[in-house]
Design a protein around this motif. Structure first.
Motif, mmCIF file in Angstrom:
data_model
loop_
_atom_site.group_PDB
_atom_site.id
_atom_site.type_symbol
_atom_site.label_atom_id
_atom_site.label_comp_id
_atom_site.label_asym_id
_atom_site.label_seq_id
_atom_site.Cartn_x
_atom_site.Cartn_y
_atom_site.Cartn_z
ATOM 1 N N GLY A 49 -22.934 43.976 35.608
ATOM 2 C CA GLY A 49 -23.181 45.306 35.076
ATOM 3 C C GLY A 49 -24.411 45.445 34.203
ATOM 4 N N ILE A 123 -25.286 56.551 43.890
ATOM 5 C CA ILE A 123 -24.224 56.120 42.984
ATOM 6 C C ILE A 123 -23.130 55.523 43.855
ATOM 7 C CG2 ILE A 123 -22.570 56.850 41.220
ATOM 8 C CD1 ILE A 123 -24.530 59.238 40.677
ATOM 9 N N THR A 124 -22.740 54.280 43.560
ATOM 10 C CA THR A 124 -21.828 53.550 44.442
ATOM 11 C C THR A 124 -20.419 53.401 43.900
ATOM 12 O OG1 THR A 124 -22.505 51.441 43.481
ATOM 13 C CG2 THR A 124 -23.719 52.197 45.427
ATOM 14 N N TYR A 125 -20.207 53.773 42.638
ATOM 15 C CA TYR A 125 -18.891 53.541 42.043
ATOM 16 C C TYR A 125 -18.589 54.643 41.038
ATOM 17 C CZ TYR A 125 -15.127 51.158 39.565
ATOM 18 O OH TYR A 125 -13.928 50.839 39.006
ATOM 19 N N GLY A 126 -17.323 54.956 40.885
ATOM 20 C CA GLY A 126 -16.898 55.936 39.900
ATOM 21 C C GLY A 126 -16.696 57.309 40.513
ATOM 22 N N ALA A 129 -19.392 58.634 42.920
ATOM 23 C CA ALA A 129 -19.769 57.777 44.055
ATOM 24 C C ALA A 129 -20.111 58.633 45.264
ATOM 25 C CB ALA A 129 -18.640 56.812 44.390
ATOM 26 N N THR A 163 -23.750 50.477 38.952
ATOM 27 C CA THR A 163 -23.162 51.474 39.856
ATOM 28 C C THR A 163 -24.221 52.118 40.747
ATOM 29 O OG1 THR A 163 -23.396 53.324 38.312
ATOM 30 C CG2 THR A 163 -21.355 52.005 38.160
ATOM 31 N N GLN A 165 -27.601 51.830 43.563
ATOM 32 C CA GLN A 165 -28.360 51.058 44.550
ATOM 33 C C GLN A 165 -29.428 51.956 45.118
ATOM 34 O OE1 GLN A 165 -25.474 49.954 47.538
ATOM 35 N NE2 GLN A 165 -25.932 51.732 48.783
#
Length: 168
Positions: A49, A123-126, A129, A163, A165
Motif C-alpha cells: 500500500g 481505481i481497482t479497489y474499494g 473500483a 488501489t 493502476q
C-alpha cells in the motif's frame, strides 16, 4: 573461464535468464569469473500500500556476458543457476556491440515514477473500483490525488496508491 583482460576476440553475448532470476544469474556467473553486465533501472512501485523504490533489470530476463571465442569456457554457462540459455539466431550466438554495452553501463537511469501527472489511472479497489481518473500528484508515500468526474463535476480525491493502476 573468462577473466577481464583476456586476449582474443572478446565480444558481449546475450544470456537469457529464468524468470525473475537475473540478479541470481549475474552473481553466479561472476562467481565463476565471467565478466557480465546487467543494466538496471530504479522504479517506484506500490508495496504493501505504499510507494517503494526498487531496482529492476532494464531488460527483463536478459543480461550480457563478455566471452572470448578462443579461450572462454562456454559449457558451464547453461548449467549456471538462474540461466536459461545463450540467445542464438540459428547456429550463431547473439552479440551486442561494445559501445552499446558501455553506454548501458555508464548511463544514469533516473527514477521512473509509478504514475506521472496527467496520466489516466483506474481505481481497482474499494467503493469507487472501476472508475477512471487523472493522476494529479503523490500525497505522501501511501496516497495519491486523483481527479475524477463525479455527478458531472470534477472532484479531487485522495486515494491509497495501492488501489490505482495505469488505465488501459
Amino acid at each position: 573461464m573468462q577473466h577481464e583482460g583476456t586476449a582474443g576476440n572478446a565480444s558481449w553475448y546475450v544470456v537469457h535468464t529464468r524468470p525473475k532470476q537475473e540478479f541470481r544469474a549475474l552473481e553466479q556467473l561472476r562467481n565463476q569469473g565471467y565478466e557480465c553486465c546487467l543494466p538496471t533501472i530504479q522504479l517506484e512501485k506500490a508495496q504493501r500500500g505504499k510507494l517503494a523504490s526498487c531496482t529492476e533489470p532494464l531488460f527483463a530476463r536478459y543480461l550480457f556476458i563478455r566471452l572470448d571465442d578462443r579461450t572462454s569456457h562456454w559449457s558451464p554457462i547453461r548449467s549456471t543457476r538462474g540461466v536459461s540459455k545463450m540467445v542464438a539466431f540459428g547456429n550463431r550466438f547473439a552479440t551486442v556491440r561494445d559501445d552499446v554495452v558501455d553506454a548501458l553501463q555508464k548511463a544514469p537511469l533516473a527514477m521512473q515514477p509509478m504514475f506521472v501527472p496527467g496520466e489516466r489511472v483506474a481505481i481497482t479497489y474499494g467503493p469507487l473500483a472501476g472508475l477512471e481518473g487523472i493522476f494529479q500528484m503523490k500525497d505522501g508515500e501511501a496516497r495519491a490525488m486523483v481527479l475524477i468526474e463525479w455527478m458531472s463535476q470534477p472532484q479531487k480525491l485522495v486515494l491509497a496508491i495501492g488501489t490505482l493502476q495505469k488505465a488501459a
